[in-house]
Design an enzyme around this catalytic site. Structure first.
Site, short mmCIF file in Angstrom:
data_model
loop_
_atom_site.label_atom_id
_atom_site.label_comp_id
_atom_site.label_asym_id
_atom_site.label_seq_id
_atom_site.Cartn_x
_atom_site.Cartn_y
_atom_site.Cartn_z
N HIS A 1 48.87 71.02 7.93
CA HIS A 1 47.67 70.70 8.71
C HIS A 1 46.40 70.81 7.85
CE1 HIS A 1 45.14 70.15 12.19
NE2 HIS A 1 44.47 71.26 11.87
N LYS B 1 42.28 78.04 24.13
CA LYS B 1 43.52 77.24 24.21
C LYS B 1 44.69 78.11 23.80
CE LYS B 1 41.69 72.78 22.69
NZ LYS B 1 41.95 71.76 21.66
N GLU C 1 39.25 73.71 7.71
CA GLU C 1 38.46 73.92 8.94
C GLU C 1 37.10 74.53 8.58
OE1 GLU C 1 39.94 72.69 11.57
OE2 GLU C 1 42.05 72.77 10.98
N ASN D 1 37.02 67.74 16.17
CA ASN D 1 38.12 66.89 15.70
C ASN D 1 37.75 66.09 14.46
OD1 ASN D 1 40.17 67.59 17.50
ND2 ASN D 1 39.14 66.41 19.11
N HIS E 1 40.37 65.02 12.06
CA HIS E 1 41.64 65.30 12.70
C HIS E 1 42.37 64.07 13.25
CE1 HIS E 1 40.64 69.44 12.14
NE2 HIS E 1 41.72 69.86 12.77
N LYS F 1 32.04 77.22 15.52
CA LYS F 1 33.00 76.84 16.55
C LYS F 1 32.58 77.44 17.90
CE LYS F 1 37.60 76.40 18.31
NZ LYS F 1 39.04 76.36 18.18
N ARG G 1 32.76 69.04 22.46
CA ARG G 1 33.76 69.75 21.68
C ARG G 1 34.53 68.82 20.75
NH1 ARG G 1 37.45 74.51 24.31
NH2 ARG G 1 39.02 74.64 22.72
N ARG H 1 51.63 86.21 36.34
CA ARG H 1 50.46 85.36 36.66
C ARG H 1 49.19 85.76 35.92
NH1 ARG H 1 52.82 85.99 41.67
NH2 ARG H 1 53.94 84.14 42.33
N GLU I 1 36.57 70.57 27.05
CA GLU I 1 36.72 69.36 26.25
C GLU I 1 36.28 68.10 26.97
OE1 GLU I 1 40.90 69.65 24.77
OE2 GLU I 1 39.83 69.65 22.89
N HIS J 1 45.94 64.37 11.98
CA HIS J 1 47.12 64.48 12.83
C HIS J 1 48.10 63.35 12.55
CE1 HIS J 1 44.78 67.05 15.97
NE2 HIS J 1 45.52 67.83 15.18
N1 LIG Z 1 44.38 77.40 19.92
C1 LIG Z 1 43.67 76.70 19.07
O1 LIG Z 1 42.55 76.26 19.37
C2 LIG Z 1 44.23 76.46 17.70
C3 LIG Z 1 43.38 76.02 16.67
C4 LIG Z 1 43.92 75.85 15.39
C5 LIG Z 1 45.24 76.12 15.15
N2 LIG Z 1 46.04 76.54 16.17
C6 LIG Z 1 47.46 76.83 15.95
O2 LIG Z 1 47.57 77.82 14.94
C7 LIG Z 1 48.78 77.67 14.24
C8 LIG Z 1 48.49 77.76 12.76
O3 LIG Z 1 47.91 79.02 12.48
P1 LIG Z 1 48.29 79.85 11.16
O4 LIG Z 1 48.09 78.98 9.99
O5 LIG Z 1 47.61 81.15 11.26
O6 LIG Z 1 49.86 79.98 11.35
P2 LIG Z 1 50.81 81.27 11.48
O7 LIG Z 1 50.40 82.12 12.59
O8 LIG Z 1 52.20 80.76 11.47
O9 LIG Z 1 50.51 82.04 10.13
C9 LIG Z 1 50.88 81.46 8.89
C10 LIG Z 1 51.85 82.37 8.13
O10 LIG Z 1 51.15 83.52 7.67
C11 LIG Z 1 51.75 84.71 8.16
N3 LIG Z 1 50.66 85.66 8.33
C12 LIG Z 1 49.66 85.63 9.24
N4 LIG Z 1 48.77 86.60 8.97
C13 LIG Z 1 49.22 87.25 7.87
C14 LIG Z 1 48.73 88.32 7.09
N5 LIG Z 1 47.57 88.91 7.37
N6 LIG Z 1 49.47 88.73 6.03
C15 LIG Z 1 50.61 88.11 5.70
N7 LIG Z 1 51.13 87.08 6.38
C16 LIG Z 1 50.43 86.66 7.45
C17 LIG Z 1 52.50 84.30 9.39
O11 LIG Z 1 53.58 85.16 9.67
C18 LIG Z 1 53.00 82.91 9.00
O12 LIG Z 1 54.13 83.02 8.20
C19 LIG Z 1 49.36 76.34 14.67
O13 LIG Z 1 50.44 76.55 15.55
C20 LIG Z 1 48.21 75.65 15.39
O14 LIG Z 1 48.66 74.78 16.42
C21 LIG Z 1 45.56 76.71 17.43
ZN LIG Z 2 42.62 71.72 12.67
#
Ligand SMILES: NC(=O)c1ccc[n+]([C@@H]2O[C@H](COP(=O)([O-])OP(=O)(O)OC[C@H]3O[C@@H](n4cnc5c(N)ncnc54)[C@H](O)[C@@H]3O)[C@@H](O)[C@H]2O)c1
Ligand SMILES: [Zn+2]
Length: 357
Positions: A253, A134, A176, A234, A237, A216, A230, A112, A226, A241
């Site tokens: 993305h 999030k 972004e 988007n 986006h 941000k 906020r 929890r 939201e 999307h």
């Molecule tokens: N919570 C939120 O508000 C929010 C906002 C934007 C994106 N997201 C989420 O984030 C995700 C995308 O994030 P991302 O692009 O970081 O994806 P990710 O975490 O998959 O990282 C991208 C790739 O880079 C690798 N990687 C990460 N850091 C590294 C480093 N320092 N050195 C070498 N490799 C590294 C990872 O293993 C992966 O293969 C999506 O799932 C998206 O939905 C969430």
């Molecule tokens: Zn985005």
């Protein structure tokens, strides 16, 4: 080192955050720490664990978007239980946006809820995913459909990690960064224009991340759940999307956001909100960053359907986040379908003389 405190939990941006993290845990009196990491940053996670010191365990997981699932969450729960994690254990998640979302969700739900610290190692995680509270995973029915709002105890943006991040992933975050620049306005946007011609590896990332994150943080701080403001985040986006969905995620993305920023600029231009000069400034910056501007899909009906079903539309009405100027973005703008269609067609072609017509 840069600290941002405006969200109620500290965000530290530094080249090597291990010592600051160890100090944070010590000052909180943390007795036991489990470091959860993405396999691709395991080396960094082990170095961080070593700096934290005794009573620290590292658990490594193969992640990636395809593994951002309930099944992976179950695996993490199982390993935590096997390691004897309880409510007094602090979880430290190390990795990109997938790691932050997934480990954050685990921390929000295991027993929890247990304390969680996020160490961001990708540009997307640093400027976007790590803040805002999030957390969650994807379901077969769609992305990020199961999750929880839960703030971490602290966020650490580990800038030196970016050295091992593949250039493609670095570029993922740039859309972004540009978006935040358009929201904030001239200072941040202009500094990106100055940096854009220089190789990404030479950018002063600590400053770029701090500037972008601050924007941000400011928006999220005003509107945690939201309800409204906020929505400016988007920008680009709604279309972005849709294009990801219609191309079955063949367009990433980051690339989709770039195309979406162009579409938003065009919509704003064609509804008399935005000036041609500023629209061209945005396009020039995106192009210098080698982000794509041309949408590969001509299935406009599918794009419209995707935009209508996007969870951000209200009552089936197409509403957009549109810039008035660089530095002034409005949300909830209803745009006539005819205008949307004309913009979708334009985004299929390279920007040229017709862009401002
Ligand atoms: N919570 C939120 O508000 C929010 C906002 C934007 C994106 N997201 C989420 O984030 C995700 C995308 O994030 P991302 O692009 O970081 O994806 P990710 O975490 O998959 O990282 C991208 C790739 O880079 C690798 N990687 C990460 N850091 C590294 C480093 N320092 N050195 C070498 N490799 C590294 C990872 O293993 C992966 O293969 C999506 O799932 C998206 O939905 C969430
Ligand atoms: Zn985005």
């Amino acid at each position: 080192m840069t600290r941002i405190e405006s969200l109620g939990y500290p965000i530290t941006i530094d080249h090597d955050t291990a010592r600051a993290l160890a100090k944070f845990l010590r000052e909180r009196g943390t007795a036991r720490t489990i470091v959860l990491c993405d396999r691709n940053v395991a080396e960094r996670a082990h170095a961080i664990a070593k700096t934290i010191g005794r009573n620290t365990t590292v658990l490594t997981f193969a992640l990636g978007e395809r593994r951002k699932t309930i099944r992976t969450v179950e695996r993490v729960y199982a390993e935590l239980a096997a390691a004897g994690a309880d409510r007094t254990t602090t979880l430290v998640g190390v990795g990109g946006g997938v790691a932050g979302d997934l480990f954050g969700f685990v921390a929000a739900t295991y027993m929890r809820g247990v304390p969680f610290v996020n160490v961001a190692t990708s540009l997307v995680a640093m400027v976007d995913a790590s803040i805002g509270g999030k957390t969650g995973v994807d379901l077969p029915a769609g992305k990020n459909l199961a999750g929880a709002f839960r703030d971490p105890l602290a966020v650490f943006c580990d800038i030196d990690s970016l050295e091992t991040l593949p250039e493609k992933q670095l570029r993922e975050g740039l859309g972004e960064v540009v978006k935040h620049g358009i929201i904030e306005g001239d200072d941040v946007f202009a500094s990106l224009e100055v940096l854009a011609p220089h190789p990404l590896r030479k950018w002063p990332w600590e400053t770029v991340v701090a500037d972008s994150l601050r924007i941000k943080a400011m928006v999220v701080g005003d509107d945690k759940f939201e309800a409204g403001a906020r929505e400016v985040l988007n920008l680009g986006h709604t279309f972005g999307h849709a294009i990801e969905k219609v191309t079955n995620y063949a367009v990433s993305h980051g690339d989709a956001v770039s195309m979406g920023l162009r579409a938003a600029g065009l919509l704003a231009l064609r509804t008399g909100r935005f000036s041609g000069d500023e629209h061209l400034r945005v396009l020039a910056l995106l192009a210098l960053l080698r982000l794509p501007l041309v949408s590969p899909t001509t299935d406009h009906d599918a794009l419209l359907a995707a935009m209508t079903s996007d969870k951000k539309t209200r009552a089936g009405q197409l509403r957009f986040v549109l810039p008035r100027t660089i530095g002034d973005v409005e949300f909830g703008v209803a745009v006539p379908l005819k205008t949307v269609r004309s913009v979708l067609a334009r985004v299929n072609a390279s920007p040229g003389a017709a862009e401002l017509r």
